[in-house]
Scaffold this active site. Structure first.
Site, PDB file in Angstrom:
ATOM      1  N   THR A  41      67.534  46.742  47.680  1.00  0.00           N
ATOM      2  CA  THR A  41      67.284  46.008  46.434  1.00  0.00           C
ATOM      3  C   THR A  41      66.548  46.889  45.420  1.00  0.00           C
ATOM      4  OG1 THR A  41      67.114  44.004  47.742  1.00  0.00           O
ATOM      5  CG2 THR A  41      66.245  43.891  45.513  1.00  0.00           C
ATOM      6  N   GLU A  95      52.873  53.145  41.903  1.00  0.00           N
ATOM      7  CA  GLU A  95      52.675  52.005  40.999  1.00  0.00           C
ATOM      8  C   GLU A  95      53.334  50.726  41.522  1.00  0.00           C
ATOM      9  OE1 GLU A  95      50.865  51.790  37.778  1.00  0.00           O
ATOM     10  OE2 GLU A  95      51.145  49.852  38.744  1.00  0.00           O
ATOM     11  N   VAL A 138      51.979  47.695  44.523  1.00  0.00           N
ATOM     12  CA  VAL A 138      51.128  46.507  44.320  1.00  0.00           C
ATOM     13  C   VAL A 138      51.590  45.776  43.067  1.00  0.00           C
ATOM     14  CG1 VAL A 138      48.783  45.660  43.895  1.00  0.00           C
ATOM     15  CG2 VAL A 138      49.123  47.665  45.353  1.00  0.00           C
ATOM     16  N   GLY A 161      54.496  44.452  42.173  1.00  0.00           N
ATOM     17  CA  GLY A 161      55.863  44.641  41.659  1.00  0.00           C
ATOM     18  C   GLY A 161      55.872  45.352  40.317  1.00  0.00           C
ATOM     19  N   ILE A 167      54.051  44.835  37.690  1.00  0.00           N
ATOM     20  CA  ILE A 167      52.790  44.841  36.924  1.00  0.00           C
ATOM     21  C   ILE A 167      52.177  46.241  36.945  1.00  0.00           C
ATOM     22  CG2 ILE A 167      50.461  43.869  36.746  1.00  0.00           C
ATOM     23  CD1 ILE A 167      51.413  41.487  38.379  1.00  0.00           C
ATOM     24  N   GLY A 179      66.443  34.489  48.664  1.00  0.00           N
ATOM     25  CA  GLY A 179      66.239  35.916  48.920  1.00  0.00           C
ATOM     26  C   GLY A 179      64.816  36.376  48.667  1.00  0.00           C
ATOM     27  N   ASP A 225      51.181  41.061  53.732  1.00  0.00           N
ATOM     28  CA  ASP A 225      51.645  41.820  52.558  1.00  0.00           C
ATOM     29  C   ASP A 225      50.535  41.869  51.493  1.00  0.00           C
ATOM     30  OD1 ASP A 225      54.109  42.786  50.842  1.00  0.00           O
ATOM     31  OD2 ASP A 225      53.128  41.247  49.651  1.00  0.00           O
ATOM     32  N   LYS A 239      48.145  45.076  50.013  1.00  0.00           N
ATOM     33  CA  LYS A 239      47.993  45.346  48.572  1.00  0.00           C
ATOM     34  C   LYS A 239      46.515  45.331  48.168  1.00  0.00           C
ATOM     35  CE  LYS A 239      52.592  43.513  47.556  1.00  0.00           C
ATOM     36  NZ  LYS A 239      53.338  42.279  47.273  1.00  0.00           N
ATOM     37  N   GLY A 267      60.966  41.482  42.990  1.00  0.00           N
ATOM     38  CA  GLY A 267      62.270  41.441  42.319  1.00  0.00           C
ATOM     39  C   GLY A 267      62.768  42.836  42.010  1.00  0.00           C
TER      40      GLY A 267
HETATM   41  N1  HSE Z   1      57.521  40.324  49.731  1.00  0.00           N
HETATM   42  C1  HSE Z   1      56.783  40.795  48.591  1.00  0.00           C
HETATM   43  C2  HSE Z   1      56.368  39.607  47.723  1.00  0.00           C
HETATM   44  C3  HSE Z   1      57.641  41.749  47.813  1.00  0.00           C
HETATM   45  O1  HSE Z   1      56.899  38.514  47.929  1.00  0.00           O
HETATM   46  O2  HSE Z   1      55.493  39.751  46.895  1.00  0.00           O
HETATM   47  C4  HSE Z   1      56.877  42.579  46.815  1.00  0.00           C
HETATM   48  O3  HSE Z   1      55.905  43.374  47.426  1.00  0.00           O
END
Ligand code: HSE
Length: 400
Positions: free
Chosen positions: A11, A124, A127, A129, A131, A182, A196, A200, A297
């Site tokens: 992705t 970058e 953490v 996505g 941002i 997804g 997750d 971060k 995303g």
């Molecule tokens: N699985 C993570 C989330 C993806 O939902 O934030 C991005 O790190």
């Protein structure tokens, strides 16, 4: 022309190729040279894909090509991404990654390898996505003693909690929906158990201190126990429930945690819904600064990776500085922190609560149970009081 290779055509990796292709003209202008994706490393073939001719299966084809100056590592996981990244850096190739697992586990070591080889390791996209937060921490916020970072750092769980809040849906229903869209993986553990977000906040806490806050030292609680009934109470209190990642840097030491919190309508993170993330940073000079955007995303995350590629392309042959050494931070117990707690208890325990917990604010939404918010007390004191109570149905921390 500056040649780029992408490790992992999933992705985010395919998003990176798309961002570099679609915005090639403006990116090239901003770099002062043209960027070109020369190779894509993946185990799979992609017949019919417009980039299928760029796909290679042997990492050495890329590592041994002196033309390749920048690698985008979007494979995820520690193995083999760690070795591939290290080998690339040792050959003087910059590595730009979205891989928080690898950054949390080996960030300072890979930064050192980059420094020794006059190239850069940038992360970058690891953490928040899309941002921008890592570069601001390293540059714009460099004059600051950062006192606290508080964030919604996981898009999947924020989507799920938003759905539960808006629709009164159950945890299981929204998890299925998140999987169908997804957002959540078939095995959703890393997201829903808070791992997750824990990785971060460990990365952000490391940048906050300039040392290493180990992910293993982050206290982590997920959202699996949050129910539709909890949201009924939250609504009645004018609050919402969010999975917060918090790190604080006080005179007593550094704390780091991930847990669900009830937050009030005026809280800075209250309006952060769906897959959006936000990071709220408090510095001793600048005071509060907030970063907001899509935390997950394809294109938002890819854009963050490409922002690193542009930085590398502008600075080939040198190392972009990063405030992060391998000196380990002793993370202290957050349980001395005073806060309020939301508790649900079976209705027949009301007398015990009044005797044992002290002053409370009571809330009722049904006959068989009641809920209350405590006065502010340390986690330690709260745990002592609550351990003596039977019939506790749910406990959620409150952040005013
Ligand atoms: N699985 C993570 C989330 C993806 O939902 O934030 C991005 O790190």
């Amino acid at each position: 022309m500056i040649q780029v290779a992408v490790f992992g055509y999933g992705t985010v990796g395919s998003g990176v190729v798309q961002v570099i292709d679609d915005n090639n003209e403006l990116i090239s202008k901003r770099v002062g040279d043209q960027l070109n994706v020369k190779y894509i490393l993946d185990l799979r073939d992609f017949p019919g894909d417009k980039n299928e001719a760029k796909v290679v299966h042997d990492v050495n084809v890329i590592l041994d090509d002196p033309e390749v100056a920048i690698i985008c590592e979007t494979m995820g996981g520690v193995r083999p991404a760690y070795q591939f990244s290290k080998d690339a850096l040792m050959k003087g190739k910059c590595v730009c990654t979205s891989n928080k697992e690898l950054v949390a586990a080996h960030g300072p070591e890979l930064l050192e390898v980059a420094k020794a080889n006059n190239c850069s390791y940038l992360f970058e996209a690891s953490v928040g996505g899309g941002i921008p937060i890592i570069r601001p921490m390293n540059t714009s916020l460099a004059p600051e003693h950062i006192d606290k970072i508080m964030g919604i750092l996981n898009g999947t769980t924020n989507y799920m909690l938003t759905k539960m809040s808006r629709e009164g849906a159950s945890y299981d229903e929204v998890l299925k929906e998140a999987q169908a869209l997804g957002y959540a993986e078939r095995n959703p553990e890393a997201d829903v158990e808070g791992h997750d977000a824990g990785r971060k906040i460990a990365i952000l806490a490391s940048l906050m201190t300039g040392k290493t806050v180990s992910y293993d030292d982050v206290y982590t609680e997920g959202i699996t126990k949050i129910t539709a009934r909890d949201f009924e109470y939250a609504k009645k209190l004018g609050k919402s429930i969010k999975l917060l990642a918090i790190t604080e840097n006080t005179d007593a030491g550094v704390t780091a945690m991930v847990a669900p919190f009830m937050i009030g309508a005026d809280h800075a993170l209250n309006g952060v819904n769906d897959v959006f993330n936000a990071v709220y940073v408090t510095g001793n000079m600048v005071d509060d600064v907030m970063f907001y955007g899509r935390g997950a995303g394809k294109l938002p995350t890819a854009s963050a990776v490409v922002s690193d590629v542009i930085e590398c392309a502008r600075n080939l042959g040198s190392t972009l500085p990063c405030i992060w050494t391998d000196e380990k931070v002793e993370v202290i117990d957050f349980k001395n922190k005073e806060r309020k707690f939301f508790v649900r208890v079976a209705i027949d325990k009301r007398g015990d609560v009044l005797n044992q917990v002290g002053p409370i604010t009571e809330i009722r939404v049904c006959d068989e149970e009641f809920a209350f918010v405590t006065s502010a007390m340390s986690e330690k004191v709260f745990e002592e009081k609550i351990s003596k109570l039977n019939g506790v149905l749910s406990v959620i921390r409150v952040e005013d």
